[in-house]
Design a protein around this motif. Sequence first.
Motif, PDB file in Angstrom:
ATOM      1  N   LEU A  93       0.844  -1.197   0.000  1.00  0.00           N
ATOM      2  CA  LEU A  93       0.000   0.000   0.000  1.00  0.00           C
ATOM      3  C   LEU A  93       0.880   1.249   0.000  1.00  0.00           C
ATOM      4  O   LEU A  93       1.610   1.507   0.948  1.00  0.00           O
ATOM      5  CB  LEU A  93      -0.911  -0.006   1.234  1.00  0.00           C
TER       6      LEU A  93
ATOM      7  N   SER B 189      -5.988  -0.688   4.477  1.00  0.00           N
ATOM      8  CA  SER B 189      -6.851  -0.255   3.389  1.00  0.00           C
ATOM      9  C   SER B 189      -8.292  -0.215   3.889  1.00  0.00           C
ATOM     10  O   SER B 189      -8.570  -0.449   5.069  1.00  0.00           O
ATOM     11  CB  SER B 189      -6.738  -1.241   2.219  1.00  0.00           C
TER      12      SER B 189
ATOM     13  N   LEU C  17      -3.588   6.642   2.138  1.00  0.00           N
ATOM     14  CA  LEU C  17      -3.046   5.923   0.987  1.00  0.00           C
ATOM     15  C   LEU C  17      -3.171   6.749  -0.293  1.00  0.00           C
ATOM     16  O   LEU C  17      -4.140   7.477  -0.478  1.00  0.00           O
ATOM     17  CB  LEU C  17      -3.784   4.601   0.792  1.00  0.00           C
TER      18      LEU C  17
END
Length: 336
Positions: free
Chosen positions: A10, A283, A308
């Motif tokens: 990520l 996430s 992110l």
Amino acid sequence: MEVILKPYQLKLKHTFTISRESHDVQPSLIVQLNDDGFLGLGEATSNPYYNITVEKMRDAISALIPEIQAHKNKTPEAFWDVFYPKLKNNMFALCALDLAFTDLYSQKQGKKLYELWGYKTENNPLTDYTIGIDTVEKMVAKMKELPWPIYKIKLGTKEDIKIVTELRKHTDAVFRIDANCGWTVDETIKNAIELKKLGVEFLEQPLKADDWDGHKKVFETSVLPIIADESCQVEGDIKQCHNHFHGVNVKLVKCGGLTPARRMLNEAKSLGMKTMVGCMTESSVGISAIAHLLPLLDYVDMDGALLLSEDIANGVTITNGVINYSTKNGVGVTLI
């Protein structure tokens, strides 16, 4: 039941720095459970402080796939009880598995997870947004990039009061401070006095995790509430944190998932402690799981997916601190 393990890297919008480390990429493991036309998803990220890597999580779960498949018809609580003895040395892996199984189970029941638990969501707290350690100019720029009602500011430097004083000039938002074990007892007591004047709501884990004498002194002396993080990892830590902290920040990856997190939060509430859940830069898979615990919480830090540069899933959405649930049953998340 099919068990699929998917590693991800990520990428973050900005270099993320706390008192002990910096990183630009967050490795993560997604656990996917497919059964009877339903798909459950869980997640846990790697963490050097706890010596956890994606590879260690993947190997631990891979070794248990036949047993996972054999227990597919259990409740999430019974499922967790089966796999805790097998994964108690890798709670991050247990977390990813627990989240995926709980998501799958809730979907099979035809309910959103918070509905399955019987929770009401009308009074959910707002999530903060984290500003990592950086130059003051860059920290201000990050705030201006995303105006927010509550900021969690990472500290643990020798210029902490100056940093917060400068940040305060640019926003009226509530501040929460996380020193990630970076202060001494005297620094904490002294800093709390100044930080309270600057609109800080509480201090998170100012001392090293095992400094219980220090925690007790700070608990009794600080003018600001103190919330445990590194000192509160698993269920047994709640009792020890009582009368050493004013509240606890429960992390799903550290305690082994949603199943034990609920028990920890209820125990903390029964002891009169403030309750919080934090994230580990997951996430939207991991973040969406946290959302279903909101009715149990006083505070929440579930901004991981917002940090992110590109998410890997669709799930809950967050607007100005307000969390909006997916229309999908279970945890309410799908991989992109």
